[in-house]
Design a protein around this motif. Structure first.
Motif, PDB file in Angstrom:
ATOM      1  N   ARG A   8       0.851  -1.186   0.000  1.00  0.00           N
ATOM      2  CA  ARG A   8       0.000   0.000   0.000  1.00  0.00           C
ATOM      3  C   ARG A   8       0.889   1.239   0.000  1.00  0.00           C
ATOM      4  O   ARG A   8       1.885   1.296   0.711  1.00  0.00           O
ATOM      5  N   VAL A  10       0.928   5.026   1.179  1.00  0.00           N
ATOM      6  CA  VAL A  10       0.197   5.834   2.152  1.00  0.00           C
ATOM      7  C   VAL A  10       0.843   7.203   2.312  1.00  0.00           C
ATOM      8  O   VAL A  10       2.053   7.364   2.149  1.00  0.00           O
ATOM      9  N   TRP A  27       0.008  -3.443  17.303  1.00  0.00           N
ATOM     10  CA  TRP A  27      -0.613  -4.110  16.153  1.00  0.00           C
ATOM     11  C   TRP A  27      -1.054  -5.542  16.375  1.00  0.00           C
ATOM     12  O   TRP A  27      -1.751  -6.116  15.536  1.00  0.00           O
ATOM     13  N   ASP A 134      -6.170  -7.486   5.030  1.00  0.00           N
ATOM     14  CA  ASP A 134      -6.927  -6.909   6.151  1.00  0.00           C
ATOM     15  C   ASP A 134      -5.995  -6.435   7.263  1.00  0.00           C
ATOM     16  O   ASP A 134      -6.187  -5.355   7.826  1.00  0.00           O
ATOM     17  N   ASP A 137      -4.157  -3.260   6.087  1.00  0.00           N
ATOM     18  CA  ASP A 137      -5.106  -2.144   6.083  1.00  0.00           C
ATOM     19  C   ASP A 137      -5.480  -1.709   7.494  1.00  0.00           C
ATOM     20  O   ASP A 137      -5.625  -0.512   7.761  1.00  0.00           O
ATOM     21  N   ASN A 138      -5.632  -2.671   8.414  1.00  0.00           N
ATOM     22  CA  ASN A 138      -5.929  -2.331   9.812  1.00  0.00           C
ATOM     23  C   ASN A 138      -4.800  -1.514  10.434  1.00  0.00           C
ATOM     24  O   ASN A 138      -5.046  -0.547  11.156  1.00  0.00           O
ATOM     25  N   ILE A 140      -2.598   0.395   8.837  1.00  0.00           N
ATOM     26  CA  ILE A 140      -2.622   1.727   8.211  1.00  0.00           C
ATOM     27  C   ILE A 140      -3.738   2.580   8.813  1.00  0.00           C
ATOM     28  O   ILE A 140      -3.526   3.749   9.165  1.00  0.00           O
ATOM     29  N   GLU A 141      -4.916   1.997   8.947  1.00  0.00           N
ATOM     30  CA  GLU A 141      -6.058   2.731   9.506  1.00  0.00           C
ATOM     31  C   GLU A 141      -5.774   3.218  10.924  1.00  0.00           C
ATOM     32  O   GLU A 141      -6.075   4.355  11.272  1.00  0.00           O
ATOM     33  N   HIS A 142      -5.166   2.363  11.739  1.00  0.00           N
ATOM     34  CA  HIS A 142      -4.864   2.767  13.109  1.00  0.00           C
ATOM     35  C   HIS A 142      -3.782   3.841  13.175  1.00  0.00           C
ATOM     36  O   HIS A 142      -3.848   4.731  14.020  1.00  0.00           O
ATOM     37  N   GLN A 144      -3.315   6.109  10.852  1.00  0.00           N
ATOM     38  CA  GLN A 144      -3.994   7.327  10.402  1.00  0.00           C
ATOM     39  C   GLN A 144      -4.903   7.889  11.488  1.00  0.00           C
ATOM     40  O   GLN A 144      -4.955   9.107  11.687  1.00  0.00           O
ATOM     41  N   THR A 145      -5.609   7.022  12.218  1.00  0.00           N
ATOM     42  CA  THR A 145      -6.471   7.463  13.305  1.00  0.00           C
ATOM     43  C   THR A 145      -5.649   8.109  14.422  1.00  0.00           C
ATOM     44  O   THR A 145      -6.001   9.181  14.933  1.00  0.00           O
ATOM     45  N   SER A 148      -4.450  11.504  13.240  1.00  0.00           N
ATOM     46  CA  SER A 148      -5.514  12.525  13.282  1.00  0.00           C
ATOM     47  C   SER A 148      -5.746  13.011  14.707  1.00  0.00           C
ATOM     48  O   SER A 148      -5.957  14.200  14.927  1.00  0.00           O
TER      49      SER A 148
END
Length: 152
Positions: A8, A10, A27, A134, A137-138, A140-142, A144-145, A148
């Motif tokens: 990915r 990012v 993770w 998955d 992606d999990n 990466i999402e964490h 990014q969260t 933020s």
């Protein structure tokens, strides 16, 4: 050995990715099927995961050992079930593309041994692709969260 790689691109600096993946506690719970983990030391942990490969659902106790810690680019590990019927390896690798852009790669290889090993391995191939994607992606999402939340 069934294996899968997920890449990915990012918009996250490589240092932020490393800050997250450098700590297994960040993770471990993001692995699909995760139930719990216990740290033995900074490089070893015991995980309990539930796998569902269609015809079979089973909880597995895995020993995970970090084999390579290469800041800020790579963390590699091996894993094995306590009865050695399941063995594998994986890694997270990050490659800086620009100041705030990174290519992140997640890889996972698992093989089952024993009487049903060859049948299980053939079923693991498509399952492993989904789990690797998955999981990546999990993570990466964490990141990014978390990013933020810090920026607010």
């Amino acid at each position: 050995m069934p294996s899968s790689i997920c890449e990915r691109k990012v918009d996250i600096p490589i240092e932020e990715i490393w800050d997250f993946v450098n700590d297994i506690n960040n993770w471990a719970s993001l692995v699909p099927g995760y139930q719990q983990h216990t740290m033995v030391n900074a490089k070893q942990s015991i995980w309990i995961c539930k796998g569902d490969i269609g015809f079979m659902e089973k909880s597995v106790r895995l020993s995970l050992s970090v084999t390579e810690w290469q800041s800020p680019n790579k963390i590699a590990f091996t894993l094995a079930s306590t009865n050695n019927h399941v063995k594998g390896s994986g890694y997270f690798q990050a490659h800086k593309l620009a100041e705030n852009q990174t290519k992140m790669t997640g890889s996972l290889s698992i093989t089952a041994k024993g009487i049903a090993g060859s049948m299980i391995n053939s079923c693991l191939r498509p399952f492993l692709s989904k789990v690797t994607a998955d999981f990546t992606d999990n993570v990466i999402e964490h990141i990014q969260t978390r990013r933020s939340a810090v920026m607010q």
